[in-house]
Design a protein around this motif. Structure first.
Motif, PDB file in Angstrom:
ATOM      1  N   UNK A  52     -43.072  59.966-135.755  1.00  0.00           N
ATOM      2  CA  UNK A  52     -42.082  60.455-134.797  1.00  0.00           C
ATOM      3  C   UNK A  52     -40.853  61.053-135.469  1.00  0.00           C
ATOM      4  N   UNK A  53     -40.847  61.116-136.807  1.00  0.00           N
ATOM      5  CA  UNK A  53     -39.720  61.706-137.501  1.00  0.00           C
ATOM      6  C   UNK A  53     -39.813  63.216-137.545  1.00  0.00           C
ATOM      7  N   UNK A  54     -38.777  63.884-138.037  1.00  0.00           N
ATOM      8  CA  UNK A  54     -38.835  65.338-138.188  1.00  0.00           C
ATOM      9  C   UNK A  54     -40.015  65.750-139.063  1.00  0.00           C
ATOM     10  N   UNK A  55     -40.782  66.714-138.606  1.00  0.00           N
ATOM     11  CA  UNK A  55     -41.948  67.172-139.357  1.00  0.00           C
ATOM     12  C   UNK A  55     -43.173  66.304-139.199  1.00  0.00           C
ATOM     13  N   UNK A  80     -40.355  69.688-128.731  1.00  0.00           N
ATOM     14  CA  UNK A  80     -40.755  70.894-129.451  1.00  0.00           C
ATOM     15  C   UNK A  80     -40.098  70.838-130.817  1.00  0.00           C
ATOM     16  N   UNK A  81     -40.874  71.017-131.876  1.00  0.00           N
ATOM     17  CA  UNK A  81     -40.331  71.116-133.229  1.00  0.00           C
ATOM     18  C   UNK A  81     -40.438  72.560-133.711  1.00  0.00           C
ATOM     19  N   UNK A  82     -39.464  72.966-134.504  1.00  0.00           N
ATOM     20  CA  UNK A  82     -39.397  74.335-134.993  1.00  0.00           C
ATOM     21  C   UNK A  82     -39.354  74.333-136.518  1.00  0.00           C
ATOM     22  N   UNK A  88     -41.182  74.378-143.351  1.00  0.00           N
ATOM     23  CA  UNK A  88     -39.947  73.617-143.518  1.00  0.00           C
ATOM     24  C   UNK A  88     -39.305  73.369-142.148  1.00  0.00           C
ATOM     25  N   UNK A  89     -38.969  72.121-141.874  1.00  0.00           N
ATOM     26  CA  UNK A  89     -38.388  71.735-140.595  1.00  0.00           C
ATOM     27  C   UNK A  89     -37.020  72.386-140.402  1.00  0.00           C
TER      28      UNK A  89
END
Length: 331
Positions: A52-55, A80-82, A88-89
């Motif tokens: 659940x962390x970034x990336x 939504x992640x970008x 690269x996050x």
């Protein structure tokens, strides 16, 4: 009087029948199982793992590319992640929920005129965001009436802002005005069928440059194509595109996402075959890539696909909770 049939004559008849069967089988193979007309794609890199962390991801269900950014539906994390094109996050937005700015299982993503369209499977709506993550408007609600949805899976946006929505449990594709007012639909609400113009759990929609509408008929294991005026044009996927699934070239085992590349070819996420297939707009099979596995360069259920302007293909590797990047192999 009938001539006497000798053993030699029977042998010749048997050989003739055998040769005919072989010829017919070969002809059928060439018709129903086409050969590749282009080189395959080569794996470039991958990013992501379960979490659940970034990336990190928990059920990848959609992907879109806009300029030098990759937008990813992280379904169970409700966000939504970008990323940049190298993985690269950069940022994220959304939380699980049903309020504006919150997300209930975001699905196949579409970017149009610097806006991100997000079908929400659990919230039965389309939510539109600025690319920075600001929620702008919500279209639709739960139900089976015109303009309502039952687990929408994908959306395409026309040049005038009209929406084409794959209504998964509604067994239809709806066309709406930009504000969500119903225009028309393909398919009979709530009824599955393998007839042309009907659906078996549709999952995604894409438009070509001429405005023709390509519809991913998910468990119908086929692609259906309609003209801008709504007329049926063609379909493909397995023998006669009648829902027969299989692992062969041009066949599908659940179509979950479709996307056009910069040269007008259609890329199809073939979920249970753990691959992406590439076609001309007329349905001619060109090539495929991917195989089942956990190693990099393999896929554990190809869930979604998107293509950058340089032709690089990004694949949501559902079972491995990662994004893979692929490039056309050098000749």
């Amino acid at each position: 009087m009938m001539a006497k049939i000798t053993g030699y004559t029977l042998f010749k008849i048997f050989v003739g029948i055998l040769i005919s069967a072989i010829v017919l089988a070969a002809a059928g193979w060439s018709v129903f199982i086409p050969s590749a007309k282009e080189p395959s794609y080569q794996f470039v890199n991958a990013w992501g793992k379960n979490g659940s962390g970034p990336g990190q991801f928990n059920d990848l269900t959609g992907i879109a590319v806009a300029g030098n950014e990759v937008f990813v539906s992280d379904a169970r994390n409700g966000r939504i992640q970008v990323f940049d094109l190298d993985g690269n996050f950069k940022r994220q937005f959304g939380n699980p929920g049903d309020k504006p700015g919150e997300l209930g299982r975001p699905m196949n993503l579409t970017v149009h005129n610097n806006e991100l369209y997000v079908p929400e499977y659990f919230n039965d709506r389309i939510q539109v965001f600025d690319l920075d993550g600001t929620s702008k408007r919500i279209i639709g609600s739960a139900g089976s009436d015109p303009g309502q949805f039952s687990a929408p899976g994908g959306v395409a946006v026309g040049k005038d802002g009209e929406l084409y929505v794959a209504d998964f449990y509604g067994q239809r594709i709806q066309k709406l005005k930009p504000d969500g007012v119903f225009i028309c639909q393909w398919g009979t609400t709530g009824r599955t069928s393998h007839e042309a113009g009907s659906f078996y759990y549709p999952t995604d929609v894409a438009l070509d440059q001429a405005g023709n509408i390509y519809m991913a008929d998910g468990y119908g294991n086929r692609i259906q194509v309609f003209a801008p005026d709504g007329a049926f044009l063609r379909k493909w996927g397995g023998p006669f595109a009648r829902g027969i699934y299989g692992p062969f070239n041009g066949w599908f085992m659940t179509v979950t996402s479709i996307a056009f590349g910069p040269r007008g070819n259609l890329f199809v996420a073939d979920f249970y075959n753990h691959r992406v297939q590439k076609f001309r707009p007329d349905g001619t099979f060109l090539t495929s890539f991917g195989s089942k596995g956990t190693a990099q360069g393999q896929l554990e259920h190809a869930m979604a696909v998107a293509v950058a302007q340089d032709g690089t293909v990004f694949v949501a590797d559902f079972g491995n909770n990662r994004i893979e990047r692929w490039r056309l192999a050098e000749p």
